[in-house]
Scaffold this motif. Structure first.
Motif, PDB file in Angstrom:
ATOM      1  N   THR A 227       8.559 166.790 104.024  1.00  0.00           N
ATOM      2  CA  THR A 227       9.863 167.367 103.679  1.00  0.00           C
ATOM      3  C   THR A 227      10.040 167.433 102.165  1.00  0.00           C
ATOM      4  OG1 THR A 227      10.896 166.569 105.722  1.00  0.00           O
ATOM      5  CG2 THR A 227      12.356 167.069 103.873  1.00  0.00           C
ATOM      6  N   LYS A 228       9.729 166.347 101.509  1.00  0.00           N
ATOM      7  CA  LYS A 228       9.892 166.282 100.050  1.00  0.00           C
ATOM      8  C   LYS A 228       8.981 167.281  99.349  1.00  0.00           C
ATOM      9  CE  LYS A 228       9.813 163.022  96.175  1.00  0.00           C
ATOM     10  NZ  LYS A 228       9.643 161.589  95.796  1.00  0.00           N
ATOM     11  N   GLN A 229       7.724 167.373  99.807  1.00  0.00           N
ATOM     12  CA  GLN A 229       6.766 168.260  99.150  1.00  0.00           C
ATOM     13  C   GLN A 229       7.148 169.725  99.313  1.00  0.00           C
ATOM     14  OE1 GLN A 229       4.059 167.404  97.148  1.00  0.00           O
ATOM     15  NE2 GLN A 229       4.228 169.604  96.729  1.00  0.00           N
ATOM     16  N   GLN A 230       7.566 170.107 100.510  1.00  0.00           N
ATOM     17  CA  GLN A 230       7.909 171.514 100.735  1.00  0.00           C
ATOM     18  C   GLN A 230       9.156 171.913  99.955  1.00  0.00           C
ATOM     19  OE1 GLN A 230       6.826 171.620 105.374  1.00  0.00           O
ATOM     20  NE2 GLN A 230       7.266 173.644 104.559  1.00  0.00           N
ATOM     21  N   ILE A 231      10.136 171.038  99.915  1.00  0.00           N
ATOM     22  CA  ILE A 231      11.343 171.354  99.142  1.00  0.00           C
ATOM     23  C   ILE A 231      11.019 171.429  97.655  1.00  0.00           C
ATOM     24  CG2 ILE A 231      13.624 170.526  98.467  1.00  0.00           C
ATOM     25  CD1 ILE A 231      13.988 169.451 101.276  1.00  0.00           C
ATOM     26  N   GLN A 232      10.144 170.546  97.190  1.00  0.00           N
ATOM     27  CA  GLN A 232       9.747 170.588  95.780  1.00  0.00           C
ATOM     28  C   GLN A 232       9.079 171.931  95.442  1.00  0.00           C
ATOM     29  OE1 GLN A 232       6.754 167.690  94.537  1.00  0.00           O
ATOM     30  NE2 GLN A 232       7.694 167.569  92.513  1.00  0.00           N
ATOM     31  N   ASN A 233       8.220 172.408  96.321  1.00  0.00           N
ATOM     32  CA  ASN A 233       7.571 173.705  96.100  1.00  0.00           C
ATOM     33  C   ASN A 233       8.604 174.828  96.023  1.00  0.00           C
ATOM     34  OD1 ASN A 233       5.062 172.454  96.141  1.00  0.00           O
ATOM     35  ND2 ASN A 233       4.682 172.931  98.301  1.00  0.00           N
ATOM     36  N   CYS A 234       9.591 174.763  96.888  1.00  0.00           N
ATOM     37  CA  CYS A 234      10.621 175.806  96.910  1.00  0.00           C
ATOM     38  C   CYS A 234      11.486 175.755  95.654  1.00  0.00           C
ATOM     39  CB  CYS A 234      11.485 175.671  98.160  1.00  0.00           C
ATOM     40  SG  CYS A 234      10.596 176.078  99.691  1.00  0.00           S
ATOM     41  N   LEU A 235      11.732 174.544  95.146  1.00  0.00           N
ATOM     42  CA  LEU A 235      12.528 174.411  93.928  1.00  0.00           C
ATOM     43  C   LEU A 235      11.832 175.059  92.731  1.00  0.00           C
ATOM     44  CD1 LEU A 235      13.792 170.725  94.296  1.00  0.00           C
ATOM     45  CD2 LEU A 235      15.220 172.780  94.280  1.00  0.00           C
ATOM     46  N   GLN A 236      10.513 175.203  92.817  1.00  0.00           N
ATOM     47  CA  GLN A 236       9.746 175.792  91.724  1.00  0.00           C
ATOM     48  C   GLN A 236       9.586 177.300  91.852  1.00  0.00           C
ATOM     49  OE1 GLN A 236       6.112 173.545  92.029  1.00  0.00           O
ATOM     50  NE2 GLN A 236       6.987 171.697  91.085  1.00  0.00           N
ATOM     51  N   ASN A 237       9.877 177.858  93.037  1.00  0.00           N
ATOM     52  CA  ASN A 237       9.549 179.266  93.271  1.00  0.00           C
ATOM     53  C   ASN A 237      10.713 180.147  93.704  1.00  0.00           C
ATOM     54  OD1 ASN A 237       6.470 179.374  92.998  1.00  0.00           O
ATOM     55  ND2 ASN A 237       6.748 177.628  94.371  1.00  0.00           N
ATOM     56  N   TYR A 238      11.899 179.555  93.861  1.00  0.00           N
ATOM     57  CA  TYR A 238      13.041 180.340  94.338  1.00  0.00           C
ATOM     58  C   TYR A 238      14.280 180.036  93.509  1.00  0.00           C
ATOM     59  CZ  TYR A 238      10.065 181.324  98.351  1.00  0.00           C
ATOM     60  OH  TYR A 238       9.027 181.732  99.150  1.00  0.00           O
ATOM     61  N   ASP A 239      15.250 180.928  93.630  1.00  0.00           N
ATOM     62  CA  ASP A 239      16.543 180.727  92.968  1.00  0.00           C
ATOM     63  C   ASP A 239      17.541 180.032  93.875  1.00  0.00           C
ATOM     64  OD1 ASP A 239      15.814 182.235  90.581  1.00  0.00           O
ATOM     65  OD2 ASP A 239      15.908 184.008  91.860  1.00  0.00           O
ATOM     66  N   VAL A 240      17.413 180.279  95.190  1.00  0.00           N
ATOM     67  CA  VAL A 240      18.342 179.713  96.171  1.00  0.00           C
ATOM     68  C   VAL A 240      17.552 179.224  97.375  1.00  0.00           C
ATOM     69  CG1 VAL A 240      20.336 180.137  97.666  1.00  0.00           C
ATOM     70  CG2 VAL A 240      20.166 181.304  95.455  1.00  0.00           C
ATOM     71  N   ILE A 241      17.888 178.039  97.836  1.00  0.00           N
ATOM     72  CA  ILE A 241      17.318 177.496  99.068  1.00  0.00           C
ATOM     73  C   ILE A 241      18.430 177.408 100.108  1.00  0.00           C
ATOM     74  CG2 ILE A 241      16.220 175.501 100.154  1.00  0.00           C
ATOM     75  CD1 ILE A 241      14.998 174.831  97.426  1.00  0.00           C
ATOM     76  N   LEU A 242      18.197 178.010 101.255  1.00  0.00           N
ATOM     77  CA  LEU A 242      19.137 177.920 102.373  1.00  0.00           C
ATOM     78  C   LEU A 242      18.486 177.081 103.454  1.00  0.00           C
ATOM     79  CD1 LEU A 242      20.392 181.635 102.639  1.00  0.00           C
ATOM     80  CD2 LEU A 242      21.340 179.760 101.289  1.00  0.00           C
ATOM     81  N   LEU A 243      19.053 175.916 103.701  1.00  0.00           N
ATOM     82  CA  LEU A 243      18.528 174.999 104.708  1.00  0.00           C
ATOM     83  C   LEU A 243      19.376 175.068 105.964  1.00  0.00           C
ATOM     84  CD1 LEU A 243      17.972 172.167 102.185  1.00  0.00           C
ATOM     85  CD2 LEU A 243      16.199 172.760 103.828  1.00  0.00           C
ATOM     86  N   SER A 244      18.731 175.006 107.093  1.00  0.00           N
ATOM     87  CA  SER A 244      19.449 174.986 108.368  1.00  0.00           C
ATOM     88  C   SER A 244      19.024 173.753 109.142  1.00  0.00           C
ATOM     89  CB  SER A 244      19.148 176.255 109.174  1.00  0.00           C
ATOM     90  OG  SER A 244      19.764 176.198 110.442  1.00  0.00           O
ATOM     91  N   GLY A 245      19.941 172.787 109.265  1.00  0.00           N
ATOM     92  CA  GLY A 245      19.667 171.567 110.020  1.00  0.00           C
ATOM     93  C   GLY A 245      19.103 170.458 109.144  1.00  0.00           C
ATOM     94  N   GLY A 246      19.121 169.264 109.701  1.00  0.00           N
ATOM     95  CA  GLY A 246      18.516 168.120 109.035  1.00  0.00           C
ATOM     96  C   GLY A 246      19.361 167.479 107.954  1.00  0.00           C
ATOM     97  N   ILE A 247      20.677 167.753 107.949  1.00  0.00           N
ATOM     98  CA  ILE A 247      21.518 167.199 106.877  1.00  0.00           C
ATOM     99  C   ILE A 247      22.605 166.276 107.412  1.00  0.00           C
ATOM    100  CG2 ILE A 247      21.139 169.123 105.308  1.00  0.00           C
ATOM    101  CD1 ILE A 247      23.942 170.123 106.231  1.00  0.00           C
ATOM    102  N   SER A 248      22.518 165.941 108.677  1.00  0.00           N
ATOM    103  CA  SER A 248      23.543 165.067 109.254  1.00  0.00           C
ATOM    104  C   SER A 248      23.153 163.597 109.041  1.00  0.00           C
ATOM    105  CB  SER A 248      23.725 165.402 110.737  1.00  0.00           C
ATOM    106  OG  SER A 248      24.192 166.731 110.877  1.00  0.00           O
ATOM    107  N   MET A 249      23.532 162.743 109.961  1.00  0.00           N
ATOM    108  CA  MET A 249      23.316 161.308 109.787  1.00  0.00           C
ATOM    109  C   MET A 249      22.219 160.779 110.702  1.00  0.00           C
ATOM    110  SD  MET A 249      25.552 160.748 107.450  1.00  0.00           S
ATOM    111  CE  MET A 249      25.657 158.955 107.405  1.00  0.00           C
ATOM    112  N   GLY A 250      21.405 161.677 111.270  1.00  0.00           N
ATOM    113  CA  GLY A 250      20.387 161.241 112.213  1.00  0.00           C
ATOM    114  C   GLY A 250      19.258 160.464 111.553  1.00  0.00           C
TER     115      GLY A 250
END
Length: 397
Positions: A227-250
């Motif tokens: 999860t960390k690696q893929q998000i890091q890659n996206c932070l380097q290559n995009y202007d906006v990241i739209l995430l769906s799911g995985g942000i609750s308290m699970g």
């Protein structure tokens, strides 16, 4: 937890200008103009005939002349033909350029033609009739479509008419859509009894495509390091990241921790609304924005329309929210202290009033219910009972 209005303002505080680019005008539909479109000549560029008939000098009518010798026939696109005397006319077609020697067109229905002569049957002839005067619509150099407007079919037609094969438009942000969760499989796969197919990412992609954004898509497995690696890659290559799911308290929701580790500053998490309460929003120090939507399909769909598209339009210079109000067709009760985005089906009465029929669903996971609705109606936190006939804003989708 913050209010919808507070969340909106925090998002609109993060506007960015992504520059301009040029595109062929026929591929610019739905994009936003970054320049004024101006005329390269008068519109229309000549005195344009608007009826098939004969062209005369109105002076002849004033002199009592009603029969004219036909000197020539002129089609649209032909060089204008002059008349030499008030006793002559030109048989002329719609769209043709009128000679400066003529100033009035009489339609075929009001004349009789025989043996090369045209006789006028009506006495109701007005000077300049049936002529679209040169420059009446726009003069050379005037703006026909201002910047910061969405390019519609009409604007595409204007661009063609003034000789603009290439248009300068606002550059769209680079967007990636990330889904997460091992319970999700690809569209073409056969899910097990305990899995479902990915759909939120395709839904978001389809919404953005209507705005000229061809977003990329990625899926993250439930693994903290991945999860960390893929998000890091996206932070380097995009202007906006739209995430769906995985942000609750699970227990397996690794995204919030990954965002924190990657120094994405949380601007808010949790909004007093239904659906979409767990909505998360943040910004990396390199300027990348992260919209993290709840995984429930209806919540994702609503948040994209209510927040991301509002931000996108503001970045593109399209100011203000489209304020459309509709009247409820029946009473609605909603008791939690949250702003409620009610799914509705819109109709228009014979009196021109937009009505909103509430459509009962089974919560924010009932995506199929959206197929029978047109909009979300934004109901305030108070009161808890909303009466038929009361009007509230709607977000059309």
């Amino acid at each position: 937890m913050i209010t919808v209005e507070e969340a909106e303002q925090l998002i609109l505080d993060q506007l960015n200008d992504y520059g301009n680019e040029t595109v062929p005008f026929e591929l610019a539909l739905g994009r936003v103009l970054a320049e004024d479109i101006k005329t390269d000549r008068d519109l229309p560029p000549f005195n344009r005939v608007t009826m098939d008939g004969i062209a005369i000098a109105y002076e002849a009518i004033e002199m009592g002349i009603t029969t004219f010798a036909i000197k020539a026939t002129q089609a649209a696109g032909d060089e204008p033909v002059n008349i030499d005397t008030v006793y002559e006319c030109i048989e002329i077609m719609t769209g043709a350029a009128l000679s400066s020697t003529a100033d009035t067109v009489i339609r075929y229905e009001d004349i009789i033609i025989s043996d090369g002569m045209a006789k006028v049957l009506t006495i109701d002839v007005k000077p300049g009739q049936n002529i679209h005067q040169k420059g009446k619509d726009k003069k050379k150099g005037e703006v026909v479509a201002a910047a910061n407007r969405v390019i519609t079919p009409a604007i595409s037609g204007l661009a063609a008419s003034v000789g603009k094969p290439v248009l300068r438009v606002k550059t769209m942000p680079r967007v990636v859509i990330i889904s997460s969760g091992d319970e999700l499989v690809d569209v073409a796969d056969n899910p097990s009894d305990f899995q479902i197919r990915r759909s939120n990412n395709y839904t978001i992609k389809a919404v953005l495509k209507r705005y000229g954004i061809n977003a990329d898509m990625e899926h993250i497995a439930e693994d903290a390091d991945v999860t960390k690696q893929q998000i890091q890659n996206c932070l380097q290559n995009y202007d906006v990241i739209l995430l769906s799911g995985g942000i609750s308290m699970g227990k397996f929701d690794y995204i919030p921790q990954a965002l924190e580790d990657l120094q994405v500053k949380k601007l808010f998490h949790r909004v007093s609304q239904r659906p979409g309460k767990p909505f998360w929003f943040g910004k990396h120090n390199n300027g990348v924005l992260v919209f993290a939507f709840p995984g429930n399909p209806v919540a994702t769909f609503m948040c994209v329309h209510r927040y991301f598209l509002l931000w996108l339009n503001a970045c593109l210079g399209i100011s203000g929210k489209p304020l459309v109000y509709a009247q409820l067709t029946k009473d609605v009760t909603f008791t939690p202290p949250l702003k409620y985005f009610l799914q509705v089906k819109l109709n228009i009465t014979k009196q021109g009033i937009i009505t909103a029929e509430p459509v009962e669903g089974n919560g924010s996971g009932d995506f199929a219910n959206l197929a029978d609705t047109d909009a979300f109606m934004e109901l305030p936190m108070e009161p808890s009972v909303f009466k038929a006939g009361e009007a509230f804003p709607v977000i059309k989708f």
